[in-house]
Write a protein that holds these residues in place. Structure first.
Motif, PDB file in Angstrom:
ATOM      1  N   SER A   7       0.787  -1.231   0.000  1.00 14.11           N
ATOM      2  CA  SER A   7       0.000   0.000   0.000  1.00 14.11           C
ATOM      3  C   SER A   7       0.819   1.281   0.000  1.00 14.11           C
ATOM      4  O   SER A   7       0.337   2.312  -0.433  1.00 14.11           O
ATOM      5  CB  SER A   7      -0.873   0.043   1.249  1.00 14.11           C
ATOM      6  N   GLY A   8       2.031   1.209   0.484  1.00 12.13           N
ATOM      7  CA  GLY A   8       2.681   2.478   0.769  1.00 12.13           C
ATOM      8  C   GLY A   8       2.248   2.931   2.151  1.00 12.13           C
ATOM      9  O   GLY A   8       2.902   2.647   3.136  1.00 12.13           O
ATOM     10  N   LYS A   9       1.101   3.571   2.223  1.00 11.02           N
ATOM     11  CA  LYS A   9       0.637   4.089   3.518  1.00 11.02           C
ATOM     12  C   LYS A   9       0.091   2.961   4.403  1.00 11.02           C
ATOM     13  O   LYS A   9      -0.529   2.028   3.898  1.00 11.02           O
ATOM     14  CB  LYS A   9      -0.453   5.137   3.287  1.00 11.02           C
ATOM     15  N   CYS A 161       1.735  -7.721   2.814  1.00  9.62           N
ATOM     16  CA  CYS A 161       3.032  -7.065   3.026  1.00  9.62           C
ATOM     17  C   CYS A 161       2.993  -6.070   4.184  1.00  9.62           C
ATOM     18  O   CYS A 161       1.932  -5.580   4.565  1.00  9.62           O
ATOM     19  CB  CYS A 161       3.459  -6.315   1.766  1.00  9.62           C
ATOM     20  N   PRO A 162       4.177  -5.703   4.699  1.00  2.00           N
ATOM     21  CA  PRO A 162       4.229  -4.626   5.689  1.00  2.00           C
ATOM     22  C   PRO A 162       3.902  -3.299   4.995  1.00  2.00           C
ATOM     23  O   PRO A 162       3.971  -3.204   3.764  1.00  2.00           O
ATOM     24  CB  PRO A 162       5.679  -4.625   6.160  1.00  2.00           C
ATOM     25  N   PRO A 163       3.580  -2.260   5.761  1.00  2.95           N
ATOM     26  CA  PRO A 163       3.333  -0.945   5.159  1.00  2.95           C
ATOM     27  C   PRO A 163       4.643  -0.302   4.710  1.00  2.95           C
ATOM     28  O   PRO A 163       5.718  -0.726   5.111  1.00  2.95           O
ATOM     29  CB  PRO A 163       2.700  -0.147   6.305  1.00  2.95           C
ATOM     30  N   GLY A 164       4.531   0.712   3.873  1.00  2.00           N
ATOM     31  CA  GLY A 164       5.713   1.455   3.454  1.00  2.00           C
ATOM     32  C   GLY A 164       6.393   0.825   2.259  1.00  2.00           C
ATOM     33  O   GLY A 164       5.818  -0.007   1.554  1.00  2.00           O
ATOM     34  N   THR A 165       7.645   1.245   2.018  1.00  4.38           N
ATOM     35  CA  THR A 165       8.413   0.700   0.898  1.00  4.38           C
ATOM     36  C   THR A 165       9.807   0.340   1.404  1.00  4.38           C
ATOM     37  O   THR A 165      10.800   0.549   0.727  1.00  4.38           O
ATOM     38  CB  THR A 165       8.523   1.747  -0.232  1.00  4.38           C
ATOM     39  N   SER A 166       9.863  -0.187   2.626  1.00  8.00           N
ATOM     40  CA  SER A 166      11.143  -0.493   3.274  1.00  8.00           C
ATOM     41  C   SER A 166      11.725  -1.806   2.757  1.00  8.00           C
ATOM     42  O   SER A 166      11.134  -2.479   1.916  1.00  8.00           O
ATOM     43  CB  SER A 166      10.923  -0.613   4.777  1.00  8.00           C
ATOM     44  N   CYS A 167      12.877  -2.193   3.315  1.00  7.80           N
ATOM     45  CA  CYS A 167      13.506  -3.489   2.987  1.00  7.80           C
ATOM     46  C   CYS A 167      12.505  -4.622   3.170  1.00  7.80           C
ATOM     47  O   CYS A 167      12.514  -5.595   2.420  1.00  7.80           O
ATOM     48  CB  CYS A 167      14.668  -3.778   3.929  1.00  7.80           C
ATOM     49  N   ASN A 168      11.675  -4.514   4.198  1.00  8.17           N
ATOM     50  CA  ASN A 168      10.718  -5.590   4.484  1.00  8.17           C
ATOM     51  C   ASN A 168       9.746  -5.776   3.325  1.00  8.17           C
ATOM     52  O   ASN A 168       9.412  -6.899   2.967  1.00  8.17           O
ATOM     53  CB  ASN A 168       9.928  -5.270   5.761  1.00  8.17           C
ATOM     54  N   VAL A 169       9.302  -4.672   2.741  1.00  5.57           N
ATOM     55  CA  VAL A 169       8.370  -4.745   1.617  1.00  5.57           C
ATOM     56  C   VAL A 169       9.107  -5.250   0.370  1.00  5.57           C
ATOM     57  O   VAL A 169       8.599  -6.116  -0.348  1.00  5.57           O
ATOM     58  CB  VAL A 169       7.740  -3.364   1.330  1.00  5.57           C
ATOM     59  N   VAL A 180      -1.166  -6.267  -5.703  1.00  9.28           N
ATOM     60  CA  VAL A 180      -2.392  -5.485  -5.531  1.00  9.28           C
ATOM     61  C   VAL A 180      -2.031  -4.345  -4.582  1.00  9.28           C
ATOM     62  O   VAL A 180      -1.531  -4.577  -3.488  1.00  9.28           O
ATOM     63  CB  VAL A 180      -3.520  -6.345  -4.924  1.00  9.28           C
ATOM     64  N   LEU A 181      -2.245  -3.106  -5.041  1.00 12.87           N
ATOM     65  CA  LEU A 181      -1.931  -1.952  -4.198  1.00 12.87           C
ATOM     66  C   LEU A 181      -3.222  -1.400  -3.602  1.00 12.87           C
ATOM     67  O   LEU A 181      -4.128  -1.008  -4.345  1.00 12.87           O
ATOM     68  CB  LEU A 181      -1.231  -0.866  -5.022  1.00 12.87           C
ATOM     69  N   VAL A 182      -3.290  -1.408  -2.290  1.00 12.16           N
ATOM     70  CA  VAL A 182      -4.482  -0.896  -1.618  1.00 12.16           C
ATOM     71  C   VAL A 182      -4.211   0.554  -1.239  1.00 12.16           C
ATOM     72  O   VAL A 182      -3.161   0.870  -0.691  1.00 12.16           O
ATOM     73  CB  VAL A 182      -4.795  -1.707  -0.347  1.00 12.16           C
ATOM     74  N   GLY A 189      -2.592   9.073   1.366  1.00 11.66           N
ATOM     75  CA  GLY A 189      -2.725   7.801   0.665  1.00 11.66           C
ATOM     76  C   GLY A 189      -2.073   7.872  -0.702  1.00 11.66           C
ATOM     77  O   GLY A 189      -1.310   6.997  -1.099  1.00 11.66           O
ATOM     78  N   LEU A 190      -2.351   8.948  -1.416  1.00  4.20           N
ATOM     79  CA  LEU A 190      -1.824   9.112  -2.772  1.00  4.20           C
ATOM     80  C   LEU A 190      -0.303   9.272  -2.756  1.00  4.20           C
ATOM     81  O   LEU A 190       0.407   8.672  -3.561  1.00  4.20           O
ATOM     82  CB  LEU A 190      -2.477  10.321  -3.453  1.00  4.20           C
ATOM     83  N   HIS A 191       0.175  10.070  -1.801  1.00  3.10           N
ATOM     84  CA  HIS A 191       1.622  10.308  -1.704  1.00  3.10           C
ATOM     85  C   HIS A 191       2.372   8.992  -1.548  1.00  3.10           C
ATOM     86  O   HIS A 191       3.362   8.731  -2.239  1.00  3.10           O
ATOM     87  CB  HIS A 191       1.906  11.236  -0.519  1.00  3.10           C
ATOM     88  N   ASP A 192       1.893   8.147  -0.635  1.00  6.15           N
ATOM     89  CA  ASP A 192       2.583   6.884  -0.374  1.00  6.15           C
ATOM     90  C   ASP A 192       2.318   5.862  -1.476  1.00  6.15           C
ATOM     91  O   ASP A 192       3.156   5.015  -1.763  1.00  6.15           O
ATOM     92  CB  ASP A 192       2.162   6.322   0.997  1.00  6.15           C
ATOM     93  N   LEU A 193       1.150   5.972  -2.112  1.00  5.04           N
ATOM     94  CA  LEU A 193       0.836   5.077  -3.227  1.00  5.04           C
ATOM     95  C   LEU A 193       1.843   5.276  -4.363  1.00  5.04           C
ATOM     96  O   LEU A 193       2.318   4.316  -4.966  1.00  5.04           O
ATOM     97  CB  LEU A 193      -0.590   5.342  -3.734  1.00  5.04           C
ATOM     98  N   LYS A 194       2.172   6.548  -4.619  1.00  2.35           N
ATOM     99  CA  LYS A 194       3.126   6.847  -5.695  1.00  2.35           C
ATOM    100  C   LYS A 194       4.460   6.139  -5.453  1.00  2.35           C
ATOM    101  O   LYS A 194       5.078   5.618  -6.375  1.00  2.35           O
ATOM    102  CB  LYS A 194       3.347   8.360  -5.817  1.00  2.35           C
ATOM    103  N   MET A 195       4.884   6.123  -4.181  1.00  3.83           N
ATOM    104  CA  MET A 195       6.146   5.444  -3.857  1.00  3.83           C
ATOM    105  C   MET A 195       6.013   3.940  -4.064  1.00  3.83           C
ATOM    106  O   MET A 195       6.929   3.285  -4.580  1.00  3.83           O
ATOM    107  CB  MET A 195       6.547   5.738  -2.410  1.00  3.83           C
ATOM    108  N   ALA A 196       4.854   3.394  -3.686  1.00  2.18           N
ATOM    109  CA  ALA A 196       4.637   1.956  -3.854  1.00  2.18           C
ATOM    110  C   ALA A 196       4.596   1.588  -5.332  1.00  2.18           C
ATOM    111  O   ALA A 196       5.142   0.562  -5.741  1.00  2.18           O
ATOM    112  CB  ALA A 196       3.343   1.539  -3.152  1.00  2.18           C
ATOM    113  N   VAL A 197       3.977   2.444  -6.150  1.00  2.00           N
ATOM    114  CA  VAL A 197       3.896   2.195  -7.601  1.00  2.00           C
ATOM    115  C   VAL A 197       5.312   2.179  -8.188  1.00  2.00           C
ATOM    116  O   VAL A 197       5.673   1.303  -8.975  1.00  2.00           O
ATOM    117  CB  VAL A 197       3.024   3.267  -8.302  1.00  2.00           C
ATOM    118  N   GLU A 198       6.116   3.156  -7.760  1.00  3.38           N
ATOM    119  CA  GLU A 198       7.499   3.228  -8.230  1.00  3.38           C
ATOM    120  C   GLU A 198       8.247   1.934  -7.900  1.00  3.38           C
ATOM    121  O   GLU A 198       8.993   1.396  -8.723  1.00  3.38           O
ATOM    122  CB  GLU A 198       8.179   4.413  -7.529  1.00  3.38           C
TER     123      GLU A 198
END
Lengths: 276, 121
Positions: A7-9, A161-169, A180-182, A189-198
């Motif tokens: 999800s990112g967020k 997955c864990p939240p965020g875009t860390s090593c764990n993710v 699937v990105l929630v 939500g959008l700000h963190d989604l962009k990072m997850a999409v990247e």
């Protein structure tokens, strides 16, 4: 086929989506959010197996050690310190890479094991459920995530997955065939989604977006998906009723009003399978 | 005796940085030679264990006394083991910190502060 749900967020509904999709697809559920695994609160599996997860850390034989400091110089993680006439070890900073043992000319370094958490397995009817649990105070979750995902079934697995875009993710995504990105239609939500999409794009796997807490309006997440040409594969309405069911720890899939929400997402996922 | 002060930069009039592991420079005063030199804190860019790395640098520079704001649990343990005294000071100039130490106006750091205190500051 491994489907990662990220999800990112935090708090956007990864676990809601993963647990309910597991039911819709009859897939195994794997909770990789090892810092706070909460999928079992909803799936309530009967746990029939628990395994400890241990990591290696250096133990220095003071008889043999000549305090030359080679191990300190070669440690990339500041886990070793040369204090004049002894080497101090900070085992929680150690990444178990093995470099210190290789460079020690005195043969003074051996490895010991430290338990950092555990993996629990169980069943909810015929769905296999697995979760990792990181012990409180332990900084590193990756060894647990790797151990879980190296031993998964060959059929369909949902990876929560864990939240965020860390090593764990990143480590959870390594094993995924699709994602699937929630997200939720808020600025955060959008700000963190962009990072997850990247992040997902770096892995070059198919992915789609589920909008949770969706107010149906032409919201900012929808606009973003349109501009980026990303498929919205499902939406969960913004509703007090859903919040109530969730807060009681019940499954939305068991409620006839919401079953089709997840059946639709499951259909979209199956569509991706057939494309790839 | 060598005294190291955690500081924001290498200039003569630099301010003391209350972070130990994440400070930019250590200004090292050599009492015998009455000279001061600035060394870059190598540990500052570490992903983790910045305090540990900085403490190692302090040992390697043969420091006897450290003046800083706080020490995290790891750095505190290392300096204690190496018999290096640490003193607590506010955000004053490095020069001022040294003179306060001389006058006995600084209190010794007896307990470790919170971990990661210097992150994102």
């Amino acid at each position: 086929m491994n489907i990662a749900v990220l999800s990112g967020k935090g708090g956007t509904g990864k676990t809601t989506v993963s647990t309910n999709i597991s039911l819709a697809l009859n897939a195994n559920y794997i909770d990789c959010d090892v810092e706070e695994p909460n999928g079992f609160l909803f799936l309530q599996p009967s746990i029939d197996r628990t395994d400890g997860v241990s990591v290696e850390y250096p133990h220095i034989d003071e008889e043999k050690c000549i305090s030359c400091g080679e191990c300190v110089k070669n440690c990339n993680f500041n886990a070793l310190v040369n204090v004049k006439n002894e080497i101090m070890v900070f085992d929680k900073l150690c990444h178990s890479c093995g470099a210190c043992e290789i460079v020690c000319k005195s043969g003074a370094i051996k490895y010991k094991l430290r338990e950092i958490g555990k993996i629990e397995e169980g069943k909810r009817s015929h769905i296999k459920c697995t979760r990792g649990i990181l012990n409180i105070g332990e900084p590193m979750a990756v060894p647990i995530i790797k151990k879980i995902l190296n031993n998964i079934e060959t059929d369909v697995n949902i990876i929560d997955c864990p939240p965020g875009t860390s090593c764990n993710v990143v480590n959870s995504l390594k094993y995924a065939d699709m994602a699937v990105l929630v997200t939720e239609p808020t600025e955060f939500g959008l700000h963190d989604l962009k990072m997850a999409v990247e992040l997902v794009r770096m892995f070059d796997i198919p992915f789609g977006i589920v909008i949770n807490k969706d107010n149906v309006e032409n919201n900012l997440v929808r606009n973003y998906c349109e501009n980026e040409e990303i498929d919205v594969i499902g939406r969960i309405p913004y509703s007090k009723d859903i919040a109530r069911i969730y807060s009681r720890g019940n499954m939305l899939y068991d409620d006839l009003k919401y079953k089709n929400v997840f059946d639709e997402i499951a259909q979209s996922i199956k569509g991706v399978f057939s494309w790839n | 005796m060598n005294i190291a002060v955690s500081s924001f930069d290498e200039k003569k009039d630099a301010l003391l940085d209350k972070r130990f592991g994440r400070c930019n420079y250590f200004q090292i005063y050599n009492e015998a030679k009455e000279q001061i030199k600035a060394v870059k804190n190598e540990g500052q860019i570490s992903g983790s264990g910045a305090g540990v790395s900085a403490a190692q640098q302090i040992i390697d520079e043969k420091i006897d006394v450290v003046i800083t704001g706080n020490l995290g649990p790891n750095a505190f343990k290392i300096l204690q083991r190496a018999n290096i005294k640490a003193y607590k000071c506010g955000e004053v100039s490095v020069e001022e910190a040294l003179s306060m130490l001389n006058k006995g106006e600084l209190e010794q750091i007896e307990v470790a502060g919170k971990a990661h205190h210097g992150m994102n500051v």
